[in-house]
Design an enzyme around this catalytic site. Sequence first.
Site, short mmCIF file in Angstrom:
data_model
loop_
_atom_site.label_atom_id
_atom_site.label_comp_id
_atom_site.label_asym_id
_atom_site.label_seq_id
_atom_site.Cartn_x
_atom_site.Cartn_y
_atom_site.Cartn_z
N PHE A 12 -18.65 -3.50 -7.27
CA PHE A 12 -18.83 -2.79 -6.00
C PHE A 12 -17.48 -2.32 -5.51
O PHE A 12 -16.56 -3.12 -5.33
CB PHE A 12 -19.49 -3.67 -4.93
CG PHE A 12 -19.73 -2.91 -3.65
CD1 PHE A 12 -20.82 -2.07 -3.52
CD2 PHE A 12 -18.83 -2.99 -2.60
CE1 PHE A 12 -21.03 -1.32 -2.36
CE2 PHE A 12 -19.04 -2.25 -1.43
CZ PHE A 12 -20.13 -1.42 -1.31
N ASP A 49 -9.38 -4.45 -7.48
CA ASP A 49 -10.00 -4.32 -6.16
C ASP A 49 -10.10 -5.72 -5.56
O ASP A 49 -10.98 -6.50 -5.91
CB ASP A 49 -11.39 -3.68 -6.31
CG ASP A 49 -12.13 -3.54 -4.97
OD1 ASP A 49 -11.68 -4.15 -3.98
OD2 ASP A 49 -13.15 -2.83 -4.94
N LYS A 88 -10.80 -5.91 3.80
CA LYS A 88 -11.60 -6.80 4.66
C LYS A 88 -10.81 -7.79 5.53
O LYS A 88 -10.79 -7.68 6.74
CB LYS A 88 -12.62 -7.55 3.80
CG LYS A 88 -13.72 -6.62 3.29
CD LYS A 88 -14.86 -7.37 2.67
CE LYS A 88 -16.10 -6.52 2.51
NZ LYS A 88 -16.14 -5.73 1.28
C1 LIG Z 1 -16.48 -4.41 0.90
C2 LIG Z 1 -15.88 -3.97 -0.37
C3 LIG Z 1 -15.48 -2.63 -0.55
C4 LIG Z 1 -15.73 -1.56 0.48
O1 LIG Z 1 -15.04 -1.78 1.65
P1 LIG Z 1 -15.41 -0.91 2.96
O2 LIG Z 1 -14.40 -1.35 3.97
O3 LIG Z 1 -16.82 -1.27 3.33
O4 LIG Z 1 -15.28 0.51 2.59
C5 LIG Z 1 -14.85 -2.31 -1.74
N1 LIG Z 1 -14.65 -3.22 -2.70
C6 LIG Z 1 -15.02 -4.50 -2.55
C7 LIG Z 1 -14.73 -5.48 -3.64
C8 LIG Z 1 -15.65 -4.92 -1.40
O5 LIG Z 1 -16.06 -6.19 -1.27
#
Ligand SMILES: *Cc1c(COP(=O)(O)O)cnc(C)c1O
Length: 400
Positions: free
Chosen positions: A127, A214, A243
């Site tokens: 994701f 990520d 986050k």
């Molecule tokens: C939440 C998340 C995203 C997206 O972040 P947003 O602030 O909602 O755009 C991308 N990568 C990972 C691994 C995430 O957990």
Amino acid sequence: MSFLMNTYNRLPIAFSHGVGCRLTDTAGKTYLDGLAGIAVNTLGHAHPKLVKAIAEQSARLMHVSNLFQIPEAERLAERLAALAKMDEVFLCNSGCEANEAAIKLARLYGHQRGIENPAVIVMEKAFHGRTLATLSATGNRKVQAGFEPLVSGFVRVPFGNIAAIEQVALHNPNVVAVLLEPIQGEGGIRAATIDFLQKVRTVCDQNNWLLMLDEVQSGVGRTGRWFAHQHAAIRPDVMTLAKGLASGVPIGACLAAGSAAGVFKPGNHGSTFGGNPLACVAALTTLEVMEEDALLARASFVGERIRAGLKDGLKQSRGVVEVRGQGLMIGVELDRPCGELVKLALAAGLVINVTADNVIRLLPPLVMTDAEADELVALLVSVTSQFLACDTSPKAASTS
Ligand SMILES: *Cc1c(COP(=O)(O)O)cnc(C)c1O
């Protein structure tokens, strides 16, 4: 009747305030927070130092634009670079934006090396966000469906399969980078092995590919290290954060090192809000409190305590496939869909999340005390064992 676009199935609860790991709803009921707004509220709610820092900064200056020097952004970039042992930082406002920056950086890096159609290897069940490029990089059809045509230039392989990546290396000269989460969050709290991460690092080195991690969910102390990849003693070329970085103030960051540094030049990328003084002060204060209060150690210790408690408390319950995770990024996989558990937990005064259909996800604030951890375990064991004892719905097809 709501005027909000219908993008979420919202639970019928509104919180009015919170302190530490406690939330109170508008009806006055209190809850233990096992989710931290999806790994966002690193310092819990209403942390006095953060509240003070934000209040003071907002009274001084909130926004000026990147047309000017921003000392707070300079300081945050320097701090992040030091913590990650990386060279430079692009600041933005969210996880998907940080990943957009990473993907653009990889493409520019490719073009600068004469590759006209650069491609990025991405993982199944990944994701990376909801923008067009990041949903295309995401390995979940539900996120993509209806938004075709997808952005091209992604090559997908199974998460954890180094042979698949080596195969791509042999046959695809357009690849410029590998993008992955060291621990897949939305995908169900699935950690890459240390061996896999180290081998991906090696393959990237051998092929002059960028290793792009990520860490939007796994970064900023959540797993007991500043960044999850540090457990594998590797360094990525690009890393994205968001986050938990500013404990609730929107922010994102894309870090670069080595040959990924210096790729962007003025005009290549930008953000109006990115790196504004308010968000940067919130992030700097979050990092400061994390150090002062030894929250990395707290995340490791409390995370282990919660996992041990859940394993013990649920050992008699049939239907628990695995309790896993690292630090305060915890998953409990059940053998059946368990979205209903979120409501049962709320009724019992506990905020949790369920992801990937059948994985209970816990991402509590890093300030969680031992007593709160024990309370979380007791509440979750109780609702989960009741759910497993009563639930008669057909079992999920896949349990592995
Ligand atoms: C939440 C998340 C995203 C997206 O972040 P947003 O602030 O909602 O755009 C991308 N990568 C990972 C691994 C995430 O957990």
